[in-house]
Design a protein around this motif. Structure first.
Motif, PDB file in Angstrom:
ATOM      1  N   ASP A 116       0.876  -1.034  -0.183  1.00 13.45           N
ATOM      2  CA  ASP A 116       0.042  -0.025  -0.018  1.00 13.45           C
ATOM      3  C   ASP A 116       0.876   1.176  -0.207  1.00 13.45           C
ATOM      4  O   ASP A 116       1.578   1.351   0.782  1.00 13.45           O
ATOM      5  CB  ASP A 116      -0.829  -0.088   1.248  1.00 13.45           C
ATOM      6  N   TRP A 152       5.195   3.704  -9.402  1.00  9.82           N
ATOM      7  CA  TRP A 152       4.579   2.491  -9.420  1.00  9.82           C
ATOM      8  C   TRP A 152       5.372   1.562 -10.497  1.00  9.82           C
ATOM      9  O   TRP A 152       5.288   0.376 -10.446  1.00  9.82           O
ATOM     10  CB  TRP A 152       3.383   2.340  -9.533  1.00  9.82           C
ATOM     11  N   LEU A 155       8.252   0.493  -8.360  1.00  4.06           N
ATOM     12  CA  LEU A 155       7.879  -0.565  -7.585  1.00  4.06           C
ATOM     13  C   LEU A 155       7.649  -2.052  -8.312  1.00  4.06           C
ATOM     14  O   LEU A 155       7.758  -3.068  -7.988  1.00  4.06           O
ATOM     15  CB  LEU A 155       6.526  -0.350  -6.617  1.00  4.06           C
ATOM     16  N   SER A 156       6.872  -1.939  -9.523  1.00  4.97           N
ATOM     17  CA  SER A 156       6.558  -2.975 -10.281  1.00  4.97           C
ATOM     18  C   SER A 156       7.701  -3.727 -10.942  1.00  4.97           C
ATOM     19  O   SER A 156       7.753  -5.110 -10.823  1.00  4.97           O
ATOM     20  CB  SER A 156       5.846  -2.474 -11.563  1.00  4.97           C
ATOM     21  N   TYR A 169      -1.371  -4.679  -5.365  1.00  8.41           N
ATOM     22  CA  TYR A 169      -0.703  -3.251  -5.116  1.00  8.41           C
ATOM     23  C   TYR A 169      -1.962  -2.470  -4.906  1.00  8.41           C
ATOM     24  O   TYR A 169      -3.000  -2.660  -5.446  1.00  8.41           O
ATOM     25  CB  TYR A 169      -0.243  -2.865  -6.479  1.00  8.41           C
ATOM     26  N   PHE A 171      -2.479   1.398  -5.015  1.00  4.90           N
ATOM     27  CA  PHE A 171      -1.716   2.287  -5.487  1.00  4.90           C
ATOM     28  C   PHE A 171      -1.752   3.434  -4.960  1.00  4.90           C
ATOM     29  O   PHE A 171      -1.090   4.499  -5.111  1.00  4.90           O
ATOM     30  CB  PHE A 171      -1.699   2.413  -7.042  1.00  4.90           C
ATOM     31  N   ARG A 201      -2.088  -8.428 -12.442  1.00  2.57           N
ATOM     32  CA  ARG A 201      -1.681  -8.366 -10.925  1.00  2.57           C
ATOM     33  C   ARG A 201      -3.057  -7.672 -10.562  1.00  2.57           C
ATOM     34  O   ARG A 201      -3.673  -6.768 -10.927  1.00  2.57           O
ATOM     35  CB  ARG A 201      -0.656  -7.059 -10.750  1.00  2.57           C
ATOM     36  N   LEU A 203      -5.053  -5.412  -8.240  1.00  2.00           N
ATOM     37  CA  LEU A 203      -4.815  -3.998  -7.919  1.00  2.00           C
ATOM     38  C   LEU A 203      -6.063  -3.540  -6.900  1.00  2.00           C
ATOM     39  O   LEU A 203      -7.284  -4.130  -6.934  1.00  2.00           O
ATOM     40  CB  LEU A 203      -4.958  -2.896  -9.017  1.00  2.00           C
TER      41      LEU A 203
END
Length: 382
Positions: A116, A152, A155-156, A169, A171, A201, A203
């Motif tokens: 988060d 992101w 992070l990805s 995730y 976001f 993924r 979300l």
């Protein structure tokens, strides 16, 4: 002739299989990211000034083992921009290593995890309350929005190796946009950017205005994407859940409160300081009980049904000084509604001032609360 017929038939079969696979891919595959009960690993990689060895020692593998043993099936891990990037946008390696450790420990101990992004430099959910709303540039600055997307992307790049069934995730935490459509437009923008990188993924998408249950009906969710979890937060009634909390005006009230029922009696209202009476008055009229909680959740439940998506209460809990009998009654009612409508949840939180574990003493602060939390439906009971 038979040889050529065999080749022709094989070619047709192969084409049919390819088309079948392509159709399946185009429909999208729903992940096995199933969640039911968890907690927030808060005030570690978010909302904390700890760095270096103190931060390293704050959370260990033992914590994840403990949560598994207790019967939790996932964790939410809040992270802050200031811990992961300096002001020039350079990555700060230690925080990334700690997050990687946490995700590995989660998987080892059969806990799914939601990463988060809790606070970023262009948006802080409490800025409005603290008189610093001008610091929130996210919804008015294209650069700030691209910065969020770039975070992101990074992070990805770091997390994409983790299974879609294990890591999700979220976001952004608790958006506070002046207009709901500002948030909806940003959802669409970040969703598109992430889907180009990670099509499958899971979300987590929350509602505007502090992820409020009452604003879920204004949320616009990207159509056709079944790997989305819808999220809201719930701390009502605030007079109960934040009783004595120094950072809220309601926390100044020192009189008696009740639950269930009308929280403040007429006698206690009259005895309260005049400065607090305007805030206390609503609590002298409204009945607070399981039916009120159920009614408050109605819009969120309807939105989840509309999109056929999992519903998730990402934050809920009671401040530590609150009378334990009242806290337990409210917690039991919350859990009953969660179980009734198959709503996943993470308490706020594990070891901070709403938590049940004392990290310094390495003992339970409130074992009674833990026993209640794990008394409801398990993941396999869903």
């Amino acid at each position: 002739m038979r040889k050529y017929l065999f080749i022709f038939v094989a070619a047709v079969c192969t084409a049919l299989m390819v088309n079948s696979c392509t159709d399946k891919q185009s429909e999208g595959t729903v992940n096995d990211f199933r969640i039911k009960r968890g907690t927030n690993i808060s005030h570690w990689l978010s909302q904390s000034e700890e760095r270096g060895e103190a931060r390293r020692q704050h959370i260990h593998e033992d914590d994840f083992a403990r949560l598994e043993q207790l019967g939790f099936d996932f964790v939410r891990i809040p992270i802050d921009e200031v811990q992961f990037w300096d002001e020039e946008g350079n990555k700060l390696p230690e925080a990334w290593e700690l997050l990687d450790n946490a995700l590995k420990w989660s998987i080892k101990h059969h806990l799914r995890a939601i990463v988060d992004l809790h606070i970023i430099r262009s948006h802080y959910f409490n800025a409005v309350n603290e008189g610093g709303a001008d610091a929130n540039t996210l919804f008015t600055s294209d650069k700030a929005q691209q910065d969020l997307i770039n975070m992101w992307y990074q992070l990805s790049d770091a997390l994409k190796g983790y299974s879609n069934d294990s890591v999700a995730y979220e976001f952004m935490n608790e958006p506070v946009a002046d207009d709901h459509e500002q948030w909806n437009q940003l959802i669409a923008k970040v969703h598109k950017a992430l889907r180009e990188r990670e099509p499958q993924r899971t979300l987590v998408v929350g509602s505007n205005r502090w992820q409020g249950y009452e604003t879920m009906k204004y949320l616009k969710v990207p159509e056709g994407d079944k790997n989305i979890v819808l999220s809201f937060h719930y701390y009502n009634p605030m007079l109960l859940t934040h009783y004595g909390a120094w950072w809220t005006p309601l926390g100044k009230y020192k009189g008696k409160i009740n639950y269930p029922g009308v929280l403040v009696s007429k006698e206690d209202y009259e005895a309260a300081p005049d400065s607090l009476k305007p805030m206390l008055e609503p609590y002298t009229k409204q009945e607070w009980n399981i039916d009120k909680i159920r009614e408050d959740f109605k819009d969120a439940i309807e939105v989840a049904k509309k999109y056929d998506l999992q519903l998730f209460c990402g934050e809920w809990g009671v401040y530590e000084p609150v009378d334990r009998e009242l806290a337990y009654k409210w917690t039991k009612d919350m859990l009953a509604v969660f179980d009734e409508f198959n709503i996943a949840w993470t308490t706020w939180c594990y070891d901070a001032d709403f938590g049940f574990w004392d990290q310094k003493k390495e003992e339970y602060k409130d074992k009674g609360l833990v026993d209640i939390l794990v008394s409801g439906k398990k993941l396999e009971d869903k």
